[in-house]
Design an enzyme around this catalytic site. Structure first.
Site, PDB file in Angstrom:
ATOM      1  N   LYS A   1       0.798  -1.228   0.000  1.00  0.00           N
ATOM      2  CA  LYS A   1       0.000   0.000   0.000  1.00  0.00           C
ATOM      3  C   LYS A   1       0.831   1.278   0.000  1.00  0.00           C
ATOM      4  O   LYS A   1       0.384   2.302  -0.497  1.00  0.00           O
ATOM      5  CB  LYS A   1      -0.969  -0.004   1.174  1.00  0.00           C
ATOM      6  CG  LYS A   1      -2.047  -1.070   0.994  1.00  0.00           C
ATOM      7  CD  LYS A   1      -3.307  -0.724   1.727  1.00  0.00           C
ATOM      8  CE  LYS A   1      -4.398  -1.722   1.399  1.00  0.00           C
ATOM      9  NZ  LYS A   1      -4.137  -3.048   2.038  1.00  0.00           N
TER      10      LYS A   1
ATOM     11  N   GLU B   1     -10.169   5.557   4.469  1.00  0.00           N
ATOM     12  CA  GLU B   1     -10.653   4.424   5.236  1.00  0.00           C
ATOM     13  C   GLU B   1      -9.528   3.400   5.344  1.00  0.00           C
ATOM     14  O   GLU B   1      -8.569   3.446   4.574  1.00  0.00           O
ATOM     15  CB  GLU B   1     -11.842   3.768   4.519  1.00  0.00           C
ATOM     16  CG  GLU B   1     -11.467   2.800   3.383  1.00  0.00           C
ATOM     17  CD  GLU B   1     -10.824   3.434   2.167  1.00  0.00           C
ATOM     18  OE1 GLU B   1     -10.927   4.672   2.005  1.00  0.00           O
ATOM     19  OE2 GLU B   1     -10.198   2.693   1.379  1.00  0.00           O
TER      20      GLU B   1
ATOM     21  N   SER C   1       1.646  -9.792  -0.865  1.00  0.00           N
ATOM     22  CA  SER C   1       1.299  -8.373  -0.730  1.00  0.00           C
ATOM     23  C   SER C   1       1.687  -7.751   0.608  1.00  0.00           C
ATOM     24  O   SER C   1       1.884  -6.544   0.687  1.00  0.00           O
ATOM     25  CB  SER C   1      -0.201  -8.182  -0.971  1.00  0.00           C
ATOM     26  OG  SER C   1      -0.958  -9.028  -0.123  1.00  0.00           O
TER      27      SER C   1
HETATM   28  C1  LIG Z   1      -5.086  -4.100   1.869  1.00  0.00           C
HETATM   29  C2  LIG Z   1      -4.379  -5.337   1.591  1.00  0.00           C
HETATM   30  C3  LIG Z   1      -4.815  -6.210   0.585  1.00  0.00           C
HETATM   31  C4  LIG Z   1      -6.086  -5.999  -0.189  1.00  0.00           C
HETATM   32  O1  LIG Z   1      -6.123  -4.851  -0.965  1.00  0.00           O
HETATM   33  P1  LIG Z   1      -6.031  -4.905  -2.543  1.00  0.00           P
HETATM   34  O2  LIG Z   1      -6.407  -3.547  -2.952  1.00  0.00           O
HETATM   35  O3  LIG Z   1      -6.975  -5.958  -3.025  1.00  0.00           O
HETATM   36  O4  LIG Z   1      -4.620  -5.234  -2.872  1.00  0.00           O
HETATM   37  C5  LIG Z   1      -4.056  -7.329   0.325  1.00  0.00           C
HETATM   38  N1  LIG Z   1      -2.942  -7.599   1.027  1.00  0.00           N
HETATM   39  C6  LIG Z   1      -2.498  -6.790   2.016  1.00  0.00           C
HETATM   40  C7  LIG Z   1      -1.270  -7.164   2.755  1.00  0.00           C
HETATM   41  C8  LIG Z   1      -3.198  -5.635   2.321  1.00  0.00           C
HETATM   42  O5  LIG Z   1      -2.750  -4.848   3.300  1.00  0.00           O
END
Ligand SMILES: *Cc1c(COP(=O)(O)O)cnc(C)c1O
Length: 399
Positions: A86, A108, A375
Site C-alpha cells: 500500500k 478508510e 502483498s
Molecule cells: C489491503 C491489503 C490487501 C487488499 O487490498 P487490494 O487492494 O486488493 O490489494 C491485500 N494484502 C495486504 C497485505 C493488504 O494490506
C-alpha cells in the site's frame, strides 16, 4: 485503459454528487500533470528506492516448490517499509495532494495497512491525516491502530452496520464531502470514481514492472502463472498490469470465500458471486442484498472484506483475461502456516489467500511456474491467528 470518462469496458466511470464533479475533474487534471512531470517522477522514484526499499526482491520458494511439484516464486511486497504494497500508492497520493495544495489526507482502512501506509506518507510529506476504521477492525488490528497514532494520524471509529471496511468507507466519504477543497480522499485501492482506479493502478504497477524484469533475469522466461489476492484489487492490478499483453502468462485472482460461499454475509467473493452495480462512486461487480444495497461481507482477512471490486477487474473477468477463483478462511490459514514453517516467512492473511490459491493450482496439476504477489507481512495478524487457530497448529499455552 481507461477511456477519458474512466471506463474499463462497461465498468468504472464516476457516479458522484454534483458538488464533487469539479473537484474530481481537478484531481484528474492534476494527476495527468504529475504523470508527465519529470520532477514528480524523480521524487517518487527516489522515495520508492530510499524510503520504501524498492525494488522488492523475488524469492524462489524452493521448499514449497519441492513439496508442491512446481516452481513457486514470491514477489516480496511484504519487505516494503510499512510491510505491504500500500505504501506504493500512498506516497503517490500524498505527493499529489501536496502538489495540489491540500492540507489533509483522509482515508478508510480495513486491516489498518492502508491507514498505516497513508499516515506514514502524510508524516513524510507534511500533511494532516484522518483515518476512518471500523470498530471491529480497530479491536482486531490493534498494533496498526497504535502505529497510526504514533505517526500523528487521527483514528476515527466507524460504528454503524458491521463496523468493518465498508462502513469505514461510508464514514470517510461523509467526512470528505464536508471539505473536498482542503482534503484529499486517498482511496486505498483501485476503486472509487475516476481517476482513482487508474491512478492507484498506475502507482502500484511498479510491482509488475519490476517483477517482469526480475523474473526474466532469474529464469530466462516469463512466469507461467501469476496469482494475487483481490480485495479492492490494487496489489493484483499492480502485478497484473505489466503482463496483460503476454498471452502465455495465465493470470489468477483469489477472492475470499470466508466461512461459506452459499450464505450471504459469510464471504466477500464479489467477482465470483456478484453482479454489476454502482456503489461508492463507480460501476463494477458488487454483492447486493435483496434491496439492491451492498451486501454485508466477511473474510478472516480484514483487508479483503469489501462488497465491490476495482472496475478493471470486472472488465478483465468479462473478457476472460483473468481467472478469478476463491479461497476459504481455513485454506488461507493453512497457507499462512505452510509458508511460515516451510520458508520462514509469515505472510499477511490477505496474502495467504494468494498463496493458498497457488497451492491449489499446483495440487490440481499445474506444472508451469507460479509467481505469487506476497502483498504484505503477517506481523499484524499473529495475535489473532494464534488466538483463533493456535491449538489447531500445535501452538499451546507455554505457561
Ligand atoms: C489491503 C491489503 C490487501 C487488499 O487490498 P487490494 O487492494 O486488493 O490489494 C491485500 N494484502 C495486504 C497485505 C493488504 O494490506
Amino acid at each position: 485503459m481507461p477511456d477519458a470518462q474512466g471506463y474499463f469496458g462497461e465498468y468504472g466511470g464516476s457516479f458522484i454528487p454534483p458538488q464533487l464533479e469539479t473537484i474530481m475533474t481537478e484531481i484528474a487534471a492534476a494527476y495527468d500533470e504529475c504523470r508527465n512531470d519529470p520532477a514528480f517522477k524523480v521524487e517518487l522514484a527516489r522515495l520508492y528506492k530510499h524510503f520504501v526499499g524498492r525494488p522488492s526482491p523475488i524469492f524462489h520458494a524452493e521448499n514449497l516448490s519441492a513439496k508442491y511439484g512446481t516452481d513457486i516464486y514470491l514477489k516480496r511486497e511484504d519487505l516494503n517499509h510499512t510491510g505491504a504494497h500500500k505504501i506504493n500508492h500512498c506516497l503517490g497520493e500524498a505527493l499529489l495532494a501536496k502538489k495540489m495544495g491540500k492540507t489533509k489526507l483522509i482515508a478508510e482502512t480495513g486491516a489498518g495497512q492502508h491507514g498505516v501506509a497513508l499516515a506514514t506518507a502524510a508524516a513524510l510529506v507534511g500533511l494532516e491525516c484522518d483515518i476512518y476504521m471500523g470498530e471491529v477492525d480497530i479491536r482486531k488490528e490493534h498494533p496498526n491502530v497504535v502505529r497510526m497514532r504514533i505517526l500523528g494520524a487521527n483514528v476515527i471509529p466507524a460504528t454503524h452496520g458491521r463496523k468493518t471496511l465498508k462502513e469505514a468507507v461510508d464514514a470517510a466519504f461523509e467526512a470528505y464531502m464536508k471539505d473536498p477543497i482542503n482534503q484529499l480522499y486517498a482511496i486505498g485501492s483501485v476503486v472509487g470514481p475516476h481517476p482513482f482506479p487508474m491512478m492507484v493502478r498506475d502507482f502500484q504497477s511498479i510491482i509488475g514492472n519490476e517483477a517482469r524484469e526480475q523474473f526474466q533475469e532469474m529464469t530466462g522466461s516469463l512466469p507461467g502463472n501469476l496469482v494475487a489476492c483481490v480485495g479492492g484489487g490494487s496489489n493484483a492490478m499492480g502485478l497484473f498490469t505489466a503482463f496483460l499483453e503476454d498471452e502465455g502468462v495465465k493470470i489468477h485472482g483469489a477472492e475470499p470465500a470466508g466461512r461459506s460461499l452459499t450464505e450471504a454475509g459469510e464471504h466477500a467473493a464479489t467477482l465470483t458471486l456478484g453482479e454489476p452495480g454502482v456503489m461508492h462512486g463507480f460501476k463494477s461487480y458488487m454483492l447486493k442484498d435483496e434491496q439492491g444495497e451492498p451486501q454485508e461481507v466477511y473474510s478472516v482477512a480484514s483487508g479483503l472484506d469489501y462488497p465491490s471490486v476495482g472496475p478493471q477487474h470486472s472488465h478483465l473477468k468479462d473478457i476472460g483475461r483473468v481467472n478469478y477463483g476463491t479461497v476459504s478462511d481455513d485454506e488461507a490459514i493453512d497457507a499462512f502456516f505452510e509458508l511460515s514453517r516451510l520458508e520462514g516467512i509469515i505472510p499477511a492473511i490477505e496474502s495467504s489467500h494468494a498463496l493458498a490459491y497457488a497451492l491449489k493450482l499446483a495440487k490440481s496439476g499445474e506444472r508451469g511456474s507460479i509467481l505469487i504477489n506476497l502483498s504484505g507481512r503477517g506481523d499484524k495478524d499473529i495475535d489473532f491467528v494464534v488466538e483463533q487457530y493456535g491449538n489447531q497448529y500445535g501452538i499451546d499455552q507455554l505457561v
